[in-house]
Design a protein around this motif. Structure first.
Motif, PDB file in Angstrom:
ATOM      1  N   LEU A  63       2.283   1.704  -3.520  1.00 46.48           N
ATOM      2  CA  LEU A  63       1.259   2.188  -4.447  1.00 46.48           C
ATOM      3  C   LEU A  63       0.919   3.654  -4.185  1.00 46.48           C
ATOM      4  CD1 LEU A  63      -1.106  -0.916  -4.492  1.00 46.48           C
ATOM      5  CD2 LEU A  63       0.319  -0.102  -6.372  1.00 46.48           C
ATOM      6  N   THR A  64       0.936   4.044  -2.932  1.00 43.39           N
ATOM      7  CA  THR A  64       0.674   5.446  -2.604  1.00 43.39           C
ATOM      8  C   THR A  64       1.800   6.343  -3.101  1.00 43.39           C
ATOM      9  OG1 THR A  64      -0.557   4.755  -0.647  1.00 43.39           O
ATOM     10  CG2 THR A  64       0.189   7.036  -0.726  1.00 43.39           C
ATOM     11  N   GLU A  86       0.828  -1.208   0.000  1.00 47.17           N
ATOM     12  CA  GLU A  86       0.000   0.000   0.000  1.00 47.17           C
ATOM     13  C   GLU A  86       0.863   1.258   0.000  1.00 47.17           C
ATOM     14  OE1 GLU A  86      -3.119   0.522  -0.312  1.00 47.17           O
ATOM     15  OE2 GLU A  86      -3.920  -1.512  -0.217  1.00 47.17           O
ATOM     16  N   ARG A 112      -0.925   5.893  -7.116  1.00 46.53           N
ATOM     17  CA  ARG A 112      -2.054   5.060  -7.545  1.00 46.53           C
ATOM     18  C   ARG A 112      -2.251   5.152  -9.056  1.00 46.53           C
ATOM     19  NH1 ARG A 112      -3.696   1.631  -3.375  1.00 46.53           N
ATOM     20  NH2 ARG A 112      -3.290   2.711  -1.405  1.00 46.53           N
ATOM     21  N   ASP A 160      -5.086  -1.852  -5.622  1.00 50.72           N
ATOM     22  CA  ASP A 160      -4.759  -1.947  -4.214  1.00 50.72           C
ATOM     23  C   ASP A 160      -3.761  -3.089  -4.014  1.00 50.72           C
ATOM     24  OD1 ASP A 160      -6.319  -4.137  -4.697  1.00 50.72           O
ATOM     25  OD2 ASP A 160      -7.910  -3.625  -3.272  1.00 50.72           O
TER      26      ASP A 160
END
Length: 298
Positions: free
Chosen positions: A19-20, A16, A24, A29
């Protein structure tokens, strides 16, 4: 059990965070990223199996192909993160100067951020828009800035957030903190450029040495090896050849001659052929009458 769940939770949290940091960009996710990795590994494994069966080889490449396919999404993600963070670090000094100028003119922190966001484009602008959105929904300035540092894990952004939080706690004007951070960010950027230039000079040494070696070999190669014409014209060298001769019966035969075995053509060996008064042409007997130019016999 619990240890397994903790490990999976840490892996999911890391995914996460990655990806952040990537913004994104794929809209995925952590679970979808894991599924994409497994699908890519299976596709690479099937491709490697088909290629091995077509070439008549064994399945020794199936496991490496599966590992490479599973790692491809994460490698692409790391590349996206590096590009995004680099772009944000390049945009930061100009954005800080503009925000400090707005605050010096009488605007507050939120208005200065809106002015910066309205005229910018890039990953830093996107993250500042998120900071403004967090401030609008009721989050404190400290929480919004700490979220910015988590989404952009760059040294310049972390130092900026730390300086702004300390300035807010101590009551120091934010314009001065922004100006000092802009100068520090610009100095850090120039130092990074100088380091990159120094590394480029070191990396160019080996290609330049190889190029210089090739040039030296091209220049000195003929002198070291020697010319074929000079070796052929050296004293005592034999130059051989072959020619075809036709017999009276019409068949061809090969005759080999040598420059050293060939008889002299005149009284002076090696000189031009000079016909003397007592020299006879081959095939002409003594008793044959000689003819003059007018055609009569003498």
């Amino acid at each position: 059990g619990q240890p397994k769940g903790r490990v999976l939770g840490r892996v999911q949290a890391w995914q996460e965070a990655q990806l952040t940091s990537a913004g994104r960009v794929w809209g995925l996710d952590a679970y979808e990223l894991t599924a994409l990795s497994l699908l890519s590994g299976a596709a690479c494994c099937c491709s490697a199996g088909a290629a091995a069966s077509a070439l008549g080889q064994g399945g020794v490449w199936l496991i490496p192909a599966s590992i490479l396919g599973a790692a491809l999404p994460f490698l692409r993600l790391q590349t996206t993160i590096a590009e995004r963070l680099g772009a944000a670090a390049r945009e930061l000094p100009a954005a800080l100067d503009l925000a400090a100028l707005c605050m010096s003119a009488g605007a507050d922190f939120g208005q200065s951020l809106r002015y910066v966001v309205s005229g910018g484009r890039g990953p830093l602008t996107e993250e500042l828009q998120r900071v403004l959105h967090a401030l609008e929904v009721g989050h404190t300035r400290r929480t919004a800035l700490l979220g910015l540092a988590e989404r952009l894990p760059v040294d310049a952004v972390r130092e900026l957030v730390r300086a702004l939080v300390q300035a807010e706690e101590s009551g120091t004007p934010l314009a001065e903190a922004l100006q000092s951070q802009a100068r520090a960010s610009r100095a850090r950027r120039s130092v990074a450029a100088e380091e990159a230039a120094a590394r480029a000079g070191v990396l160019l040494i080996l290609p330049l040495m190889l190029l210089l070696g090739c040039i030296v070999l091209l220049l000195l190669g003929p002198f070291l090896v020697g010319s074929p014409l000079e070796s052929a014209s050296a004293p005592g060298s034999r130059i051989t050849g072959s020619r075809m001769a036709t017999s009276p019966t019409g068949t061809s035969s090969s005759m080999t001659w040598s420059s050293m075995d060939r008889p002299a053509r005149g009284p002076n060996a090696g000189g031009p052929y000079v016909r003397g008064p007592n020299t006879r042409r081959p095939g002409v007997h003594e008793d044959q009458p000689r003819t003059t130019r007018s055609g009569g016999a003498r």
